[in-house]
Design a protein around this motif. Structure first.
Motif, PDB file in Angstrom:
ATOM      1  N   ARG A  74       0.804  -1.227   0.000  1.00 29.78           N
ATOM      2  CA  ARG A  74       0.000   0.000   0.000  1.00 29.78           C
ATOM      3  C   ARG A  74       0.830   1.268   0.000  1.00 29.78           C
ATOM      4  N   GLY A  75       2.099   1.159   0.401  1.00 31.54           N
ATOM      5  CA  GLY A  75       2.889   2.351   0.624  1.00 31.54           C
ATOM      6  C   GLY A  75       2.625   2.892   2.013  1.00 31.54           C
ATOM      7  N   LYS A  76       3.393   3.928   2.385  1.00 33.27           N
ATOM      8  CA  LYS A  76       3.222   4.483   3.723  1.00 33.27           C
ATOM      9  C   LYS A  76       3.574   5.964   3.701  1.00 33.27           C
ATOM     10  N   GLY A  77       2.720   6.769   4.269  1.00 33.21           N
ATOM     11  CA  GLY A  77       2.977   8.210   4.336  1.00 33.21           C
ATOM     12  C   GLY A  77       3.081   8.828   2.947  1.00 33.21           C
ATOM     13  N   GLN A  78       3.827   9.911   2.841  1.00 31.51           N
ATOM     14  CA  GLN A  78       3.944  10.627   1.578  1.00 31.51           C
ATOM     15  C   GLN A  78       5.062  10.061   0.712  1.00 31.51           C
ATOM     16  N   MET A  79       6.033   9.407   1.337  1.00 33.38           N
ATOM     17  CA  MET A  79       7.287   9.096   0.638  1.00 33.38           C
ATOM     18  C   MET A  79       7.432   7.638   0.215  1.00 33.38           C
ATOM     19  N   MET A  80       6.882   6.739   1.019  1.00 40.45           N
ATOM     20  CA  MET A  80       7.054   5.319   0.698  1.00 40.45           C
ATOM     21  C   MET A  80       6.012   4.922  -0.339  1.00 40.45           C
ATOM     22  N   PRO A  81       6.493   4.604  -1.576  1.00 36.29           N
ATOM     23  CA  PRO A  81       5.528   4.326  -2.647  1.00 36.29           C
ATOM     24  C   PRO A  81       4.820   2.981  -2.466  1.00 36.29           C
ATOM     25  N   SER A  82       3.659   2.862  -3.053  1.00 38.44           N
ATOM     26  CA  SER A  82       2.951   1.584  -3.103  1.00 38.44           C
ATOM     27  C   SER A  82       3.521   0.775  -4.266  1.00 38.44           C
ATOM     28  N   PHE A  83       3.795  -0.506  -4.010  1.00 37.95           N
ATOM     29  CA  PHE A  83       4.335  -1.350  -5.071  1.00 37.95           C
ATOM     30  C   PHE A  83       3.285  -2.260  -5.674  1.00 37.95           C
ATOM     31  N   LYS A  84       2.027  -2.018  -5.279  1.00 34.79           N
ATOM     32  CA  LYS A  84       0.925  -2.788  -5.858  1.00 34.79           C
ATOM     33  C   LYS A  84       0.880  -2.536  -7.355  1.00 34.79           C
ATOM     34  N   GLY A  85       0.841  -3.604  -8.134  1.00 33.37           N
ATOM     35  CA  GLY A  85       0.785  -3.430  -9.581  1.00 33.37           C
ATOM     36  C   GLY A  85       2.159  -3.333 -10.211  1.00 33.37           C
ATOM     37  N   GLN A  86       3.119  -2.844  -9.422  1.00 31.47           N
ATOM     38  CA  GLN A  86       4.481  -2.719  -9.938  1.00 31.47           C
ATOM     39  C   GLN A  86       5.238  -4.028  -9.753  1.00 31.47           C
ATOM     40  N   LEU A  87       4.973  -4.666  -8.604  1.00 34.97           N
ATOM     41  CA  LEU A  87       5.515  -5.990  -8.330  1.00 34.97           C
ATOM     42  C   LEU A  87       4.333  -6.945  -8.187  1.00 34.97           C
ATOM     43  N   GLU A  88       4.568  -8.220  -8.509  1.00 34.29           N
ATOM     44  CA  GLU A  88       3.541  -9.228  -8.278  1.00 34.29           C
ATOM     45  C   GLU A  88       3.303  -9.351  -6.772  1.00 34.29           C
ATOM     46  N   ASP A  89       2.069  -9.682  -6.393  1.00 39.19           N
ATOM     47  CA  ASP A  89       1.766  -9.885  -4.976  1.00 39.19           C
ATOM     48  C   ASP A  89       2.715 -10.914  -4.353  1.00 39.19           C
ATOM     49  N   GLU A  90       3.034 -11.954  -5.129  1.00 37.47           N
ATOM     50  CA  GLU A  90       3.922 -12.999  -4.620  1.00 37.47           C
ATOM     51  C   GLU A  90       5.338 -12.450  -4.412  1.00 37.47           C
ATOM     52  N   GLU A  91       5.753 -11.529  -5.283  1.00 33.73           N
ATOM     53  CA  GLU A  91       7.078 -10.932  -5.123  1.00 33.73           C
ATOM     54  C   GLU A  91       7.121 -10.068  -3.867  1.00 33.73           C
ATOM     55  N   ILE A  92       6.038  -9.316  -3.640  1.00 32.76           N
ATOM     56  CA  ILE A  92       5.966  -8.482  -2.439  1.00 32.76           C
ATOM     57  C   ILE A  92       5.999  -9.373  -1.196  1.00 32.76           C
ATOM     58  N   ALA A  93       5.254 -10.460  -1.243  1.00 27.67           N
ATOM     59  CA  ALA A  93       5.219 -11.384  -0.096  1.00 27.67           C
ATOM     60  C   ALA A  93       6.605 -11.962   0.162  1.00 27.67           C
ATOM     61  N   ASN A  94       7.321 -12.287  -0.908  1.00 26.04           N
ATOM     62  CA  ASN A  94       8.662 -12.830  -0.766  1.00 26.04           C
ATOM     63  C   ASN A  94       9.603 -11.806  -0.125  1.00 26.04           C
ATOM     64  N   VAL A  95       9.523 -10.561  -0.585  1.00 20.56           N
ATOM     65  CA  VAL A  95      10.340  -9.493  -0.001  1.00 20.56           C
ATOM     66  C   VAL A  95       9.976  -9.306   1.479  1.00 20.56           C
ATOM     67  N   ALA A  96       8.679  -9.390   1.781  1.00 22.06           N
ATOM     68  CA  ALA A  96       8.231  -9.237   3.171  1.00 22.06           C
ATOM     69  C   ALA A  96       8.834 -10.331   4.051  1.00 22.06           C
ATOM     70  N   LEU A  97       8.838 -11.572   3.548  1.00 28.92           N
ATOM     71  CA  LEU A  97       9.424 -12.677   4.313  1.00 28.92           C
ATOM     72  C   LEU A  97      10.920 -12.452   4.520  1.00 28.92           C
ATOM     73  N   TRP A  98      11.561 -11.973   3.465  1.00 31.01           N
ATOM     74  CA  TRP A  98      13.009 -11.747   3.509  1.00 31.01           C
ATOM     75  C   TRP A  98      13.346 -10.652   4.527  1.00 31.01           C
ATOM     76  N   LEU A  99      12.588  -9.563   4.467  1.00 30.80           N
ATOM     77  CA  LEU A  99      12.833  -8.456   5.407  1.00 30.80           C
ATOM     78  C   LEU A  99      12.526  -8.868   6.847  1.00 30.80           C
ATOM     79  N   ALA A 100      11.529  -9.736   7.009  1.00 26.82           N
ATOM     80  CA  ALA A 100      11.130 -10.157   8.367  1.00 26.82           C
ATOM     81  C   ALA A 100      12.253 -10.924   9.050  1.00 26.82           C
ATOM     82  N   GLU A 101      13.205 -11.438   8.256  1.00 27.73           N
ATOM     83  CA  GLU A 101      14.335 -12.158   8.852  1.00 27.73           C
ATOM     84  C   GLU A 101      15.449 -11.226   9.287  1.00 27.73           C
ATOM     85  N   LYS A 102      15.329  -9.957   8.924  1.00 30.32           N
ATOM     86  CA  LYS A 102      16.360  -8.970   9.296  1.00 30.32           C
ATOM     87  C   LYS A 102      16.109  -8.507  10.727  1.00 30.32           C
ATOM     88  N   LYS A 103      16.766  -9.172  11.644  1.00 26.83           N
ATOM     89  CA  LYS A 103      16.561  -8.827  13.068  1.00 26.83           C
ATOM     90  C   LYS A 103      17.880  -8.461  13.716  1.00 26.83           C
TER      91      LYS A 103
END
Ligand code: HEC
Length: 119
Positions: free
Chosen positions: A90-119
């Motif tokens: 969805r994006g966030k605030g004024q600066m973080m763009p929405s990647f809906k439509g730009q990336l596949e939903d599955e690609e976004i989900a994959n990035v989300a899983l990858w980032l979730a491991e960054k602890k």
């Protein structure tokens, strides 16, 4: 004879009503579809890194250390995969763009899983 016709019609109407109740999407189902639902994917780190390199590091830094956007180096400690998915989708605030439509939903989900491991 007429009674038969009447009860036949009544029966047909009932059947139709039941069919409609079961086959028309309920309100709940419609609401569910509008909600951002993360598709189930298995983590593909190589793909995630490539997507992040191409789409995110310009703002978040090539080590995810931050820049125009906040650091994502320990984002997994703060956000769940579902939350990450929503922000990227969805994006966030004024600066973080929405990647809906730009990336596949599955690609976004994959990035989300990858980032979730960054602890
Ligand atoms: C145009 C610059 C820009 C790009 C490109 C960009 N972001 Fe962002 N991002 C931001 C900004 C700015 C914020 C902070 C938004 C706010 O909090 O209002 C942010 C916030 C975030 C957050 C939430 C961080 C937090 O602490 O709340 C995540 C997660 C995120 N970005 C991931 C990504 C991913 C993944 C990509 C690539 C697919 C990406 N961003 C691409 C600018 C960008």
């Amino acid at each position: 004879m007429q009674k038969w016709i009447m009860s036949g019609l009544f029966f047909a109407a009932c059947t139709l009503a039941i069919v409609l109740i079961f086959f028309l999407p309920g309100k709940e189902q419609v609401a569910q579809e509008n909600k951002t639902q993360m598709p189930e994917v298995t983590l593909n780190a190589e793909q995630a890194e490539a997507i992040v390199k191409a789409n995110c590091i310009s703002c978040h830094g090539d080590q995810l250390e931050g820049g125009n956007g906040p650091s994502l180096q320990t984002i997994g400690a703060v956000m769940s995969p579902e939350e990450l998915y929503k922000v990227i989708h969805r994006g966030k605030g004024q600066m973080m763009p929405s990647f809906k439509g730009q990336l596949e939903d599955e690609e976004i989900a994959n990035v989300a899983l990858w980032l979730a491991e960054k602890k």
